[in-house]
Every structure is written in C-alpha cells, then in structure tokens.
Design a protein around this motif. Structure first.
Motif, PDB file in Angstrom:
ATOM      1  N   GLY A 189       0.798  -1.219   0.101  1.00 53.29           N
ATOM      2  CA  GLY A 189       0.033   0.041   0.174  1.00 53.29           C
ATOM      3  C   GLY A 189       0.949   1.362  -0.094  1.00 53.29           C
ATOM      4  O   GLY A 189       0.565   2.225   0.440  1.00 53.29           O
ATOM      5  N   GLY A 190       2.004   1.254  -0.311  1.00 50.33           N
ATOM      6  CA  GLY A 190       3.033   2.392  -0.628  1.00 50.33           C
ATOM      7  C   GLY A 190       2.654   3.085  -1.913  1.00 50.33           C
ATOM      8  O   GLY A 190       1.727   2.654  -2.895  1.00 50.33           O
ATOM      9  N   ARG A 214      -1.006  -4.163   4.030  1.00 50.56           N
ATOM     10  CA  ARG A 214      -0.993  -4.471   5.505  1.00 50.56           C
ATOM     11  C   ARG A 214      -1.515  -3.462   6.203  1.00 50.56           C
ATOM     12  O   ARG A 214      -1.749  -3.590   7.257  1.00 50.56           O
ATOM     13  CB  ARG A 214       0.409  -5.130   5.676  1.00 50.56           C
ATOM     14  N   ARG A 215      -1.217  -2.048   5.859  1.00 54.01           N
ATOM     15  CA  ARG A 215      -1.475  -0.965   6.451  1.00 54.01           C
ATOM     16  C   ARG A 215      -2.979  -0.721   6.917  1.00 54.01           C
ATOM     17  O   ARG A 215      -3.741  -1.405   5.957  1.00 54.01           O
ATOM     18  CB  ARG A 215      -0.996   0.310   5.956  1.00 54.01           C
ATOM     19  N   PRO A 216      -3.360  -0.384   7.668  1.00 56.81           N
ATOM     20  CA  PRO A 216      -4.788  -0.176   8.180  1.00 56.81           C
ATOM     21  C   PRO A 216      -5.669   0.406   7.206  1.00 56.81           C
ATOM     22  O   PRO A 216      -6.858   0.232   6.934  1.00 56.81           O
ATOM     23  CB  PRO A 216      -4.938   0.674   9.543  1.00 56.81           C
ATOM     24  N   ASN A 217      -5.121   1.455   6.419  1.00 58.41           N
ATOM     25  CA  ASN A 217      -5.786   1.951   5.171  1.00 58.41           C
ATOM     26  C   ASN A 217      -4.809   2.411   4.552  1.00 58.41           C
ATOM     27  O   ASN A 217      -3.430   2.295   4.430  1.00 58.41           O
ATOM     28  CB  ASN A 217      -6.514   3.244   5.901  1.00 58.41           C
ATOM     29  N   PHE A 218      -5.377   3.086   3.021  1.00 61.57           N
ATOM     30  CA  PHE A 218      -4.467   3.612   2.280  1.00 61.57           C
ATOM     31  C   PHE A 218      -3.847   4.903   2.695  1.00 61.57           C
ATOM     32  O   PHE A 218      -4.560   5.900   2.410  1.00 61.57           O
ATOM     33  CB  PHE A 218      -4.882   3.628   0.800  1.00 61.57           C
ATOM     34  N   GLU A 219      -2.807   5.070   3.141  1.00 63.35           N
ATOM     35  CA  GLU A 219      -2.236   6.102   3.891  1.00 63.35           C
ATOM     36  C   GLU A 219      -1.431   7.177   3.327  1.00 63.35           C
ATOM     37  O   GLU A 219      -0.538   6.611   2.756  1.00 63.35           O
ATOM     38  CB  GLU A 219      -1.689   5.611   5.377  1.00 63.35           C
ATOM     39  N   PRO A 220      -1.593   8.421   3.768  1.00 65.94           N
ATOM     40  CA  PRO A 220      -0.782   9.483   2.775  1.00 65.94           C
ATOM     41  C   PRO A 220       0.517   9.579   3.682  1.00 65.94           C
ATOM     42  O   PRO A 220       0.763   9.387   4.716  1.00 65.94           O
ATOM     43  CB  PRO A 220      -1.679  10.659   2.916  1.00 65.94           C
ATOM     44  N   LEU A 221       1.465  10.153   2.615  1.00 71.70           N
ATOM     45  CA  LEU A 221       2.751  10.464   3.002  1.00 71.70           C
ATOM     46  C   LEU A 221       2.513  11.740   3.684  1.00 71.70           C
ATOM     47  O   LEU A 221       1.939  12.909   3.280  1.00 71.70           O
ATOM     48  CB  LEU A 221       3.689  10.848   1.649  1.00 71.70           C
ATOM     49  N   PRO A 292      -7.365  -2.813   2.245  1.00 68.46           N
ATOM     50  CA  PRO A 292      -6.333  -2.634   3.244  1.00 68.46           C
ATOM     51  C   PRO A 292      -6.439  -3.460   4.560  1.00 68.46           C
ATOM     52  O   PRO A 292      -7.522  -3.998   4.591  1.00 68.46           O
ATOM     53  CB  PRO A 292      -6.608  -1.280   3.640  1.00 68.46           C
ATOM     54  N   PHE A 293      -5.462  -3.604   5.472  1.00 68.81           N
ATOM     55  CA  PHE A 293      -5.416  -4.008   6.611  1.00 68.81           C
ATOM     56  C   PHE A 293      -5.677  -5.606   6.540  1.00 68.81           C
ATOM     57  O   PHE A 293      -5.809  -6.465   7.255  1.00 68.81           O
ATOM     58  CB  PHE A 293      -6.689  -3.644   7.572  1.00 68.81           C
ATOM     59  N   ARG A 294      -4.925  -6.154   5.423  1.00 72.65           N
ATOM     60  CA  ARG A 294      -4.870  -7.520   5.059  1.00 72.65           C
ATOM     61  C   ARG A 294      -3.219  -7.930   5.012  1.00 72.65           C
ATOM     62  O   ARG A 294      -2.621  -7.396   4.296  1.00 72.65           O
ATOM     63  CB  ARG A 294      -5.320  -8.114   3.659  1.00 72.65           C
ATOM     64  N   ASP A 295      -2.892  -9.069   5.861  1.00 75.80           N
ATOM     65  CA  ASP A 295      -1.731  -9.468   5.790  1.00 75.80           C
ATOM     66  C   ASP A 295      -1.682 -10.866   5.142  1.00 75.80           C
ATOM     67  O   ASP A 295      -2.460 -11.724   5.620  1.00 75.80           O
ATOM     68  CB  ASP A 295      -1.448  -9.659   7.318  1.00 75.80           C
ATOM     69  N   VAL A 296      -1.035 -10.832   4.091  1.00 80.23           N
ATOM     70  CA  VAL A 296      -0.803 -12.000   3.074  1.00 80.23           C
ATOM     71  C   VAL A 296      -0.193 -13.136   4.131  1.00 80.23           C
ATOM     72  O   VAL A 296       0.946 -12.897   4.355  1.00 80.23           O
ATOM     73  CB  VAL A 296      -0.399 -11.837   1.877  1.00 80.23           C
ATOM     74  N   VAL A 297      -0.794 -14.257   4.468  1.00 76.53           N
ATOM     75  CA  VAL A 297      -0.460 -15.320   5.499  1.00 76.53           C
ATOM     76  C   VAL A 297       0.106 -16.681   4.630  1.00 76.53           C
ATOM     77  O   VAL A 297       0.838 -17.480   5.247  1.00 76.53           O
ATOM     78  CB  VAL A 297      -0.828 -15.702   6.640  1.00 76.53           C
ATOM     79  N   GLY A 298      -0.348 -16.738   3.435  1.00 75.68           N
ATOM     80  CA  GLY A 298      -0.226 -17.962   2.756  1.00 75.68           C
ATOM     81  C   GLY A 298      -0.511 -17.877   1.363  1.00 75.68           C
ATOM     82  O   GLY A 298      -1.369 -17.016   0.880  1.00 75.68           O
ATOM     83  N   LEU A 299      -0.092 -18.983   0.599  1.00 74.11           N
ATOM     84  CA  LEU A 299      -0.289 -18.877  -0.905  1.00 74.11           C
ATOM     85  C   LEU A 299      -0.271 -20.187  -1.241  1.00 74.11           C
ATOM     86  O   LEU A 299       0.310 -21.121  -0.937  1.00 74.11           O
ATOM     87  CB  LEU A 299       0.772 -18.330  -1.746  1.00 74.11           C
ATOM     88  N   GLU A 300      -1.377 -20.872  -2.160  1.00 76.80           N
ATOM     89  CA  GLU A 300      -1.525 -22.110  -2.653  1.00 76.80           C
ATOM     90  C   GLU A 300      -1.592 -21.764  -4.175  1.00 76.80           C
ATOM     91  O   GLU A 300      -2.341 -21.095  -4.825  1.00 76.80           O
ATOM     92  CB  GLU A 300      -2.854 -22.518  -2.150  1.00 76.80           C
ATOM     93  N   ARG A 301      -0.892 -22.605  -4.966  1.00 79.02           N
ATOM     94  CA  ARG A 301      -0.791 -22.668  -6.405  1.00 79.02           C
ATOM     95  C   ARG A 301      -1.953 -23.599  -6.890  1.00 79.02           C
ATOM     96  O   ARG A 301      -2.274 -24.555  -6.339  1.00 79.02           O
ATOM     97  CB  ARG A 301       0.649 -23.401  -7.115  1.00 79.02           C
ATOM     98  N   ASN A 302      -2.468 -22.893  -7.963  1.00 80.84           N
ATOM     99  CA  ASN A 302      -3.916 -23.810  -8.450  1.00 80.84           C
ATOM    100  C   ASN A 302      -3.556 -23.841  -9.818  1.00 80.84           C
ATOM    101  O   ASN A 302      -4.360 -22.997 -10.786  1.00 80.84           O
ATOM    102  CB  ASN A 302      -4.933 -22.816  -8.056  1.00 80.84           C
ATOM    103  N   GLY A 303      -2.729 -24.657 -10.221  1.00 77.94           N
ATOM    104  CA  GLY A 303      -2.485 -24.500 -11.945  1.00 77.94           C
ATOM    105  C   GLY A 303      -1.919 -23.219 -12.446  1.00 77.94           C
ATOM    106  O   GLY A 303      -0.865 -23.027 -11.746  1.00 77.94           O
ATOM    107  N   ALA A 304      -2.350 -22.641 -13.210  1.00 75.01           N
ATOM    108  CA  ALA A 304      -1.912 -21.403 -13.703  1.00 75.01           C
ATOM    109  C   ALA A 304      -2.404 -20.163 -12.757  1.00 75.01           C
ATOM    110  O   ALA A 304      -2.001 -18.813 -13.051  1.00 75.01           O
ATOM    111  CB  ALA A 304      -2.520 -20.923 -15.281  1.00 75.01           C
ATOM    112  N   SER A 305      -2.944 -20.300 -11.826  1.00 76.56           N
ATOM    113  CA  SER A 305      -3.337 -19.187 -10.930  1.00 76.56           C
ATOM    114  C   SER A 305      -2.937 -19.528  -9.383  1.00 76.56           C
ATOM    115  O   SER A 305      -2.425 -20.666  -9.145  1.00 76.56           O
ATOM    116  CB  SER A 305      -4.750 -18.870 -10.867  1.00 76.56           C
ATOM    117  N   VAL A 306      -3.123 -18.662  -8.493  1.00 73.47           N
ATOM    118  CA  VAL A 306      -2.861 -18.869  -7.049  1.00 73.47           C
ATOM    119  C   VAL A 306      -3.976 -18.529  -6.064  1.00 73.47           C
ATOM    120  O   VAL A 306      -4.939 -17.601  -6.512  1.00 73.47           O
ATOM    121  CB  VAL A 306      -1.695 -17.829  -6.676  1.00 73.47           C
TER     122      VAL A 306
END
Ligand SMILES: Cc1cc2nc3c(=O)[nH]c(=O)nc-3n(C[C@H](O)[C@H](O)[C@H](O)COP(=O)(O)OP(=O)(O)OC[C@H]3O[C@@H](n4cnc5c(N)ncnc54)[C@H](O)[C@@H]3O)c2cc1C
Length: 439
Positions: A189-190, A214-221, A292-306
């Motif tokens: 979100g930068g 991961r940030r709580p919102n799309f946050e300004p500089l 926003p506010f989402r922390d990616v914790v895992g990934l699963e391959r699914n053929g040509a996508s994830v």
C-alpha cells in the motif's frame, strides 16, 4: 593494471553517488572515479510509469543545499534546456519523475569522473589502499563510496513463484505492457503499489485488480512542516546520537513520513474508484477491490493461478483471493554487496545485521582510519528516515567530501532545528531522559 590511485572510488551511479560526483566536481584537487555496471545512467527504469511524480522538492536536488552555485543544480538544468519560465508556469505541485530523471541523466552525461558499463566485482584492502577489481580492470583508492542501491524485498510466501505468476514492482514498467492475466493482485500500500494499480486500470484489459495492503488504510505521505523537520541535517545529527534501541523505535513510528502515498496519487485513485462505481451503477463491472489491513499469510498454487490467504486486521477474519498474477510492491531492503565480502569479517554490524555507520556515513571497520568506506542508502536506522531519500543527498555528499578532503570545504553549519528535540546534558552526574545516570 594497477596504475590508477584515486582519493575515492564510487561503486554504483544512482542519484546518491551522482550527487557525490557532482559535489566533487567543485573540488579539483581531489581525484575521484565512479563506476556503474549499466551502459548509461538510468533511474529506476522499472518504475518509470506514465504520469508518475516526485515526492521531493526540486530544490532538494544533487547539489543545491550545500553548493547553490554548482552548475549541476536542477535550476541550471532548466536554464540550460531553456525551460525555466515554462517550468514555473506549469505550477507543478509535484514534478514529473521523468523530468527529474532527465535532469539526473544530464548531470551524468556532463561529469567526466563517471564510467558506465563497468561493474565493481571485488574490493580488497592492502597497503593502506582499497584495491577495486572491476569488469574492466583494477584501480586503487584511499576511500570508497558504495552507492549500489537496495535489493527487492520479496515476502517468503512469494519466493518460489515463477516469473509468469509474480514480479516485483521494480520490473513493472517492463512487465505491465504484456500482462494477459484477468485477475491481478497488487501487494503493498505504498507509492509503488498505488502507481501500479493506476497503471493496471489504464491497461483496460484486466477484469479484476485486488489492491492488498497490510497497513490499516491507504495512508498518505505526511509532508507537513513539522514532519519535514525529520528531513533536516539538525534532526539527522541528533538522531544519530541516540542509542540503537531508540533509533529503531523512532524509524518504525515515522513510517508515513517516508513511505506513505502522495496525497495527489491518493486523490487520483479515489476519484478513479468513484467513477468506476458510477459506471457500475450503469451496469459496467467494477474491476477494483480495495483491501487494506490485510496481511497475506499463505499462498496456494492452483494450476496457472494462485490463491492468497489473508488475515484481516479490521475484524480478525480470514479471507482468500484468487489471482492469475501477483505484483509485489513490497519495497526494498538493504543487502550487503558481494564485492565487500572480502572485508566482511572486519566490519561492525548492528542488531539488524546492517553495517554500523559513523556520523560521516563511513562504516565502522578495523582498517586504517584514513581508509573509509562510505555507505549510501544504508543508514535508515543510523541516520533516520531521510537517509534513503533525496532530501539530504546533497548535504550527505558534502559531509563525505569534507571528510575526504580533511577540511570544511563545504560550509555545513546549520541553525538549531525549530524543534527542541532534546537538551544537551552536562557530561557528569545527571540523570539521562531514560532514568540512568550518565557516565
Ligand atoms: C520508484 C522510486 C521512486 C523514488 N522516488 C523518490 C522521490 O521522489 N524522492 C525521494 O527522496 N526518494 C525517492 N526514492 C528513493 C531514493 O531516492 C531512490 O531509491 C534512489 O534511486 C536511491 O539512489 P541510490 O544511488 O542509492 O541507488 P539506485 O538508484 O538504486 O542506483 C544504484 C546503482 O548502482 C549500480 N550498481 C549496483 N551494483 C553495482 C556494482 N556491483 N557495480 C557497479 N554498479 C552497480 C546499479 O546499476 C544502479 O545504477 C524513490 C525510489 C523508488 C524505488
């Protein structure tokens, strides 16, 4: 071939060593040579997307802050290109990054101390000199300036993904044109994440763009005046004197002063999203989902996508998103360049395994004190959040130049900061602000 002995050799020619070279151009008695493995100067070419803007004032160019009469200022560039009046009339709130890159390229073409197409391969220390092996031969110097930038930071869950499924933002300009994926997830979100979301929407071919941060919102500089005091020599000076524990704490707290999204970019994206919603009311599909506010914790391959699994910090739920392509706008991290490996045992490291930097930006090592290794873009935790930015690049270059010259060639005296960051304590017998007796 060991004939050349320079006062300083620079490895890498990004804006930071370019600034150093431009400052040394005013000091004829000092011999310097800078090498870059690229065939010509090119500033973050992978992020030169349409419409991107600077996050820094053009007065914070390569030289002006400490040498306003240098021929290598942004204003000199404007005058030389006969654009001085039109530039003013354009009334930029933020200057296009492409124009600043053109300025940098103009400086790089004008300085005779630069050699492109030359990679630095190893550095050894012997006989009170650094012996620098490059792809074109060997040179020696009394001092080194390492300005090789940072490495892409890639989360663990993405490390094993093939190029067809994921790329880092540093490749965006080269990859976006050929995106065939229907569903794209942008992680981060930068500023880079925001610019890539905008560019993906411009393509008009992507059905679904998921913007995940991961940030709580799309946050300004935060570019307000008191926050901008963090980007001054006076603050950097005081910050450097703090114990490591406090420096790490402060840099974490100050994230949005350096890594937030420009207000103009946020406004542009918000309006874009609003227009997509209006169009959706008329029956069009809205391609953009903001997460926003989402922390990616895992990934699963699914053929040509994830499938990405995320932890939602807002309600502590778990979510999944399917994507055919992931763009990792996950930033950069300090990486010790391989060519310093022969000296590694002699260098002091902090608790994050980054070299300890002295006030003059040289690293602590056990070599002779007249042989310094200046490290640029590696001092976020030693000098503060301004160090990896352009804001103080001209000033840092003058500090380094003075250290190499051995006198105050550049006048670096400053007024006290407008904020009283701390009181200078007498050396003996008084309690420090941390409640311990000062020695
Ligand atoms: C997209 C983007 C936009 C940014 N915009 C701003 C902004 O608006 N304002 C701001 O203050 N900061 C900005 N920054 C932060 C910072 O100013 C830049 O990252 C800046 O480019 C850092 O300069 P550098 O000289 O450290 O490294 P880089 O620009 O990364 O340059 C490093 C150079 O070293 C060379 N190199 C690497 N290894 C070797 C080797 N072994 N031998 C020879 N050469 C080598 C590379 O080829 C490269 O040319 C931005 C960063 C990014 C990523």
């Amino acid at each position: 071939m060991t004939d050349d002995v320079f006062d300083l050799i620079g490895a890498g020619i990004g804006p930071f060593n370019l600034s150093l070279a431009a400052q040394f151009d005013a000091v004829p008695a000092v011999s310097v040579r800078f090498f870059d493995r690229r065939p010509a100067f090119d500033w973050h070419p992978g992020m030169m997307l349409p419409g991107v803007e600077m996050q820094t004032s053009i007065l914070k160019d390569l030289v002006t802050a400490t040498n306003p009469t240098s021929p290598w200022s942004f204003i000199a560039y404007l005058v030389r290109h006969k654009r001085f009046y039109q530039f003013i009339n354009a009334e930029y709130e933020a200057v296009p990054r492409r124009e600043f890159a053109d300025y940098l390229g103009w400086v790089a073409r004008g300085l005779s101390s630069l050699s492109f197409g030359v990679g630095v391969e190893t550095v050894e220390a012997k006989d009170r000199l650094f012996s620098v092996m490059t792809s074109k031969g060997r040179s020696c110097a009394r001092n080194l300036s390492v300005g090789v930038g940072k490495g892409a930071s890639v989360p663990d869950w993405a490390l094993a993904l093939p190029k067809s499924l994921a790329f880092h933002s540093s490749e965006a300009a080269h990859r976006l044109g050929s995106v065939k994926a229907r569903r794209v997830a942008v992680i981060g979100g930068g500023q880079s994440g925001a610019e890539i979301v905008d560019a993906l929407l411009d393509l008009g071919t992507v059905d679904k763009v998921e913007w995940i941060s991961r940030r709580p919102n799309f946050e300004p500089l935060d570019a307000t005046p008191f926050t901008n005091e963090l980007f001054t020599p006076g603050y950097m000076d005081r910050f450097h004197e703090l114990p490591e524990e406090l420096r790490l704490l402060h840099t974490k707290r100050q994230l949005l002063a350096s890594d937030g999204v420009s207000a103009s970019t946020l406004k542009k994206l918000y309006r874009r999203f609003y227009e997509l919603r209006v169009a959706a009311e008329a029956g069009a599909d809205n391609p953009l989902t903001l997460r926003p506010f989402r922390d990616v914790v895992g990934l699963e391959r699914n053929g040509a996508s994830v499938q990405l699994t995320m932890r939602n910090g807002f309600d502590r739920s778990s979510e999944t998103v399917d994507a055919d392509l992931i763009v990792l706008a996950t930033g950069y991290r300090y990486v010790m360049p391989d060519f310093l490996a022969p000296l590694k045992e002699r260098i002091a490291f902090n608790s994050l395994q980054e070299p300890v930097l002295r006030k003059d930006f040289s690293l602590e090592w056990d070599g002779p004190c007249e042989n310094r290794i200046f490290l640029l873009n590696a001092g976020r935790h030693s000098h503060g959040i301004a160090e990896p930015q352009l804001s103080l690049a001209a000033w840092r270059s003058a500090v380094i130049a003075n250290a190499v010259i051995g006198s105050n060639f550049f006048d670096l005296d400053q007024l006290d900061p407008v904020i009283l960051w701390n009181e200078t304590l007498p050396a003996m017998g008084f309690a420090t602000p941390y409640g311990e007796a000062a020695e």
